[in-house]
Design a protein around this motif. Structure first.
Motif, mmCIF file in Angstrom:
data_model
loop_
_atom_site.group_PDB
_atom_site.id
_atom_site.type_symbol
_atom_site.label_atom_id
_atom_site.label_comp_id
_atom_site.label_asym_id
_atom_site.label_seq_id
_atom_site.Cartn_x
_atom_site.Cartn_y
_atom_site.Cartn_z
ATOM 1 N N GLU A 87 -5.840 2.945 -8.794
ATOM 2 C CA GLU A 87 -5.569 2.216 -7.915
ATOM 3 C C GLU A 87 -5.858 0.589 -8.488
ATOM 4 O O GLU A 87 -6.762 0.633 -9.253
ATOM 5 N N HIS A 112 -14.361 3.649 -0.441
ATOM 6 C CA HIS A 112 -13.154 3.123 -0.697
ATOM 7 C C HIS A 112 -12.321 2.989 0.722
ATOM 8 O O HIS A 112 -11.682 1.981 1.005
ATOM 9 N N ASP A 149 -9.341 0.019 0.413
ATOM 10 C CA ASP A 149 -8.042 0.147 -0.464
ATOM 11 C C ASP A 149 -7.434 1.503 -0.447
ATOM 12 O O ASP A 149 -7.640 2.363 0.552
ATOM 13 N N SER A 168 -6.661 -2.346 -7.612
ATOM 14 C CA SER A 168 -7.499 -3.135 -7.039
ATOM 15 C C SER A 168 -8.975 -2.679 -7.693
ATOM 16 O O SER A 168 -9.881 -3.427 -7.459
ATOM 17 N N ALA A 175 0.669 -1.114 0.192
ATOM 18 C CA ALA A 175 0.045 -0.061 -0.002
ATOM 19 C C ALA A 175 0.846 1.157 0.109
ATOM 20 O O ALA A 175 0.719 2.214 -0.773
ATOM 21 N N ARG A 227 2.361 2.277 -3.486
ATOM 22 C CA ARG A 227 1.413 2.641 -4.490
ATOM 23 C C ARG A 227 1.536 4.015 -4.806
ATOM 24 O O ARG A 227 2.015 4.926 -3.850
ATOM 25 N N ARG A 252 -14.280 -0.601 1.315
ATOM 26 C CA ARG A 252 -13.118 -1.310 0.372
ATOM 27 C C ARG A 252 -11.782 -1.510 1.119
ATOM 28 O O ARG A 252 -10.914 -2.338 0.932
#
Length: 196
Positions: A93, A179, A185, A95, A14, A17, A183
């Motif tokens: 992103e 999100h 993410d 995902s 993470a 990214r 999620r």
């Protein structure tokens, strides 16, 4: 162990990214601040002026503040759009599903457009009215010759598009929270201030 021999802590997936650049994040959060000021100002000034028909110093100051912030927001968004076109944005992103990506891009570009068009229509509308004076101190440059009927039409479109923009902003915020909270993410993290 010497400093240059220290083992680096592993970086989580993470953290590795890509995020928006510091300049892009500053543009974003400054835009948020301007819009958060504009919405209540716009509602308060139109309620006092149009609904209550109170045209006093407070109403005039609300209109002046709204015009000034809108004028600054227009130029901020022009700079932000130029920066975005020159520097791009980080990759999506990983995902995200295709429809998340499509919806995100659609909402972002609609917001870019509205954040340029709504202030520009406001400026044209006050030019047509004419009501370009700010706090009795200076005038905005006028973009059109006075025409009060046309001013009312332009400012009506300005107001309706501002409502559409506010609804899109609500969708944008809801998606960011979805999100982050559901999620879990990295979508919201990409725009948070203070990241490297």
């Amino acid at each position: 162990m010497q400093d240059h021999e220290r083992i680096r802590e592993p970086v989580s997936a993470a953290d590795a990214r890509p995020v928006y650049s510091p300049a892009a994040r500053r543009f974003h959060w400054l835009t948020v601040a301007f819009v958060l000021a504009q919405i209540p100002l716009g509602l308060a000034m139109t309620y006092r002026g149009n609904t209550l028909d109170i045209w006093d110093a407070l109403t005039d100051n609300l209109y002046s503040a709204h015009k000034l912030i809108g004028f600054l927001l227009l130029w901020l968004m022009a700079g932000r759009l130029i920066y975005r076109l020159l520097h791009g944005a980080p990759p999506d992103e990983p995902s995200l599903r295709w429809w998340h990506k499509a919806g995100s891009h659609l909402v972002h570009w609609l917001l870019y457009g509205l954040l340029l068009v709504v202030p520009l229509l406001g400026w044209i509308g006050v030019s047509l009215f004419p009501a370009v004076t700010i706090f009795g101190l200076f005038d905005l440059p006028s973009l059109a010759a006075p025409n009060e009927d046309m001013a009312k039409r332009v400012l009506d479109i300005h107001g309706r598009l501002a409502i559409v923009m506010a609804l899109l902003i609500a969708v944008h915020i809801a998606a960011a929270l979805y999100h982050y909270l559901i999620r879990k993410d990295g979508v919201l993290r990409r725009m948070l201030p203070g990241l490297k």
